[in-house]
Design an enzyme around this catalytic site. Structure first.
Site, short mmCIF file in Angstrom:
data_model
loop_
_atom_site.label_atom_id
_atom_site.label_comp_id
_atom_site.label_asym_id
_atom_site.label_seq_id
_atom_site.Cartn_x
_atom_site.Cartn_y
_atom_site.Cartn_z
N ASP A 32 33.78 -2.22 -5.82
CA ASP A 32 33.54 -3.53 -5.25
C ASP A 32 32.33 -3.40 -4.31
OD1 ASP A 32 34.09 -6.20 -4.21
OD2 ASP A 32 34.89 -5.16 -2.44
N ASP A 34 31.21 -5.95 -1.15
CA ASP A 34 31.50 -6.33 0.25
C ASP A 34 32.70 -5.56 0.78
OD1 ASP A 34 29.88 -8.57 1.40
OD2 ASP A 34 30.38 -9.49 -0.53
#
Ligand SMILES: *[C@@H]1O[C@H](CO)[C@@H](O)[C@H](O)[C@H]1NC(C)=O
Length: 249
Positions: A32, A34
């Protein structure tokens, strides 16, 4: 009573030993963006807090970190817009778009990689593994962060939730990454820091290493990560990676 608990302790420790053995031999790692590559949630929080306050949301009282973690962090903008502006979705979407502009202004000035990120990057590179970034962030944000962190050449592909039919927590973005990389879920694991993201990885039937960058441990655990780490320096992670190396040897 205590004696019984102490006797059970080794059993408990054994069963909770962090392991990724299930995916040996490892072929790919999915990240991922953020909160997983960089600690960007404070910047999202600042942008939401300031812009919501400006329009008098919540009677002009700034949103709290808990409110942010529970209702906004890791979620797709469509869902955030619906939550913040249940009676005016177009306004919510426009608001989110302006918020992303503010986020990019903040991120271009200050973006901190997670502790140990470059150590894991090297581990992945040294083993010739495939890698993808898989995110619900809009593409301009994702590419800005990846480039600011010096990872543009590291990732084989960047999968964007918005460009899939379903964003996370649906498994589709992760399944698309597997397809583009041409690897099996059986030889891939995921790094994630949000409940929504962990759910997406688990729904795509991969082990997920959860990172407690900002989100509370108890809520991450509800999404059923394989184990949790504090950041990429966490000895639990390196024990699991060493185990994978040993299985290969
Ligand atoms: C995908 O990987 C398999 C081996 O796992 C290989 O046989 C096949 O040629 C690959 N396909 C493409 C399009 O690269």
């Amino acid at each position: 009573m205590l004696a019984i608990l102490l006797n059970l302790l080794p059993l408990f420790l054994e069963s909770s030993k962090p392991s990724l053995a299930k995916v040996a031999p490892l072929k790919a790692v999915l990240f991922d963006v953020d909160g997983t590559l960089c600690d960007s949630d404070p910047l999202h929080h600042i942008a939401f807090r300031e812009m919501l306050q400006e329009i008098g949301f919540n009677g002009g009282v700034p949103i709290t970190e808990d409110y942010f973690a529970e209702n906004i962090a890791g979620k797709h903008n469509d869902d955030i817009a619906k939550h913040l502006f249940p009676n005016d979705l177009p306004r919510g979407l426009k608001f989110c778009e302006e918020k992303e502009e503010m986020f990019r202004r903040l991120a271009s000035k200050q973006l901190t990689p997670l502790n140990g990120l470059y150590k894991v990057k090297k581990w992945v590179e040294d083993r010739g593994l495939k890698r993808a970034a898989v995110t619900n962030a809009p593409r301009p944000n994702a590419e800005l962060m990846i480039s600011k962190l010096g990872l543009s050449d590291f990732f084989d592909v960047v999968i964007i939730g918005d460009e899939c039919e379903h964003a996370k927590p649906h498994p589709e973005p992760y399944l698309k990454a597997l397809e583009v990389l041409n690897v099996s879920k059986d030889h891939t694991f995921v790094f994630e820091d949000s409940v929504s993201g962990i759910k997406a990885g688990v729904a795509a039937e991969m082990p997920v290493v959860g990172i407690t960058t900002r989100n509370p441990e108890h809520s991450l655990l509800e999404a059923k990560p394989t184990f949790l780490i504090k950041d990429y320096e966490d000895p639990k992670l390196w024990a699991a990676l060493e185990e994978l190396d040993k299985m290969k040897a």
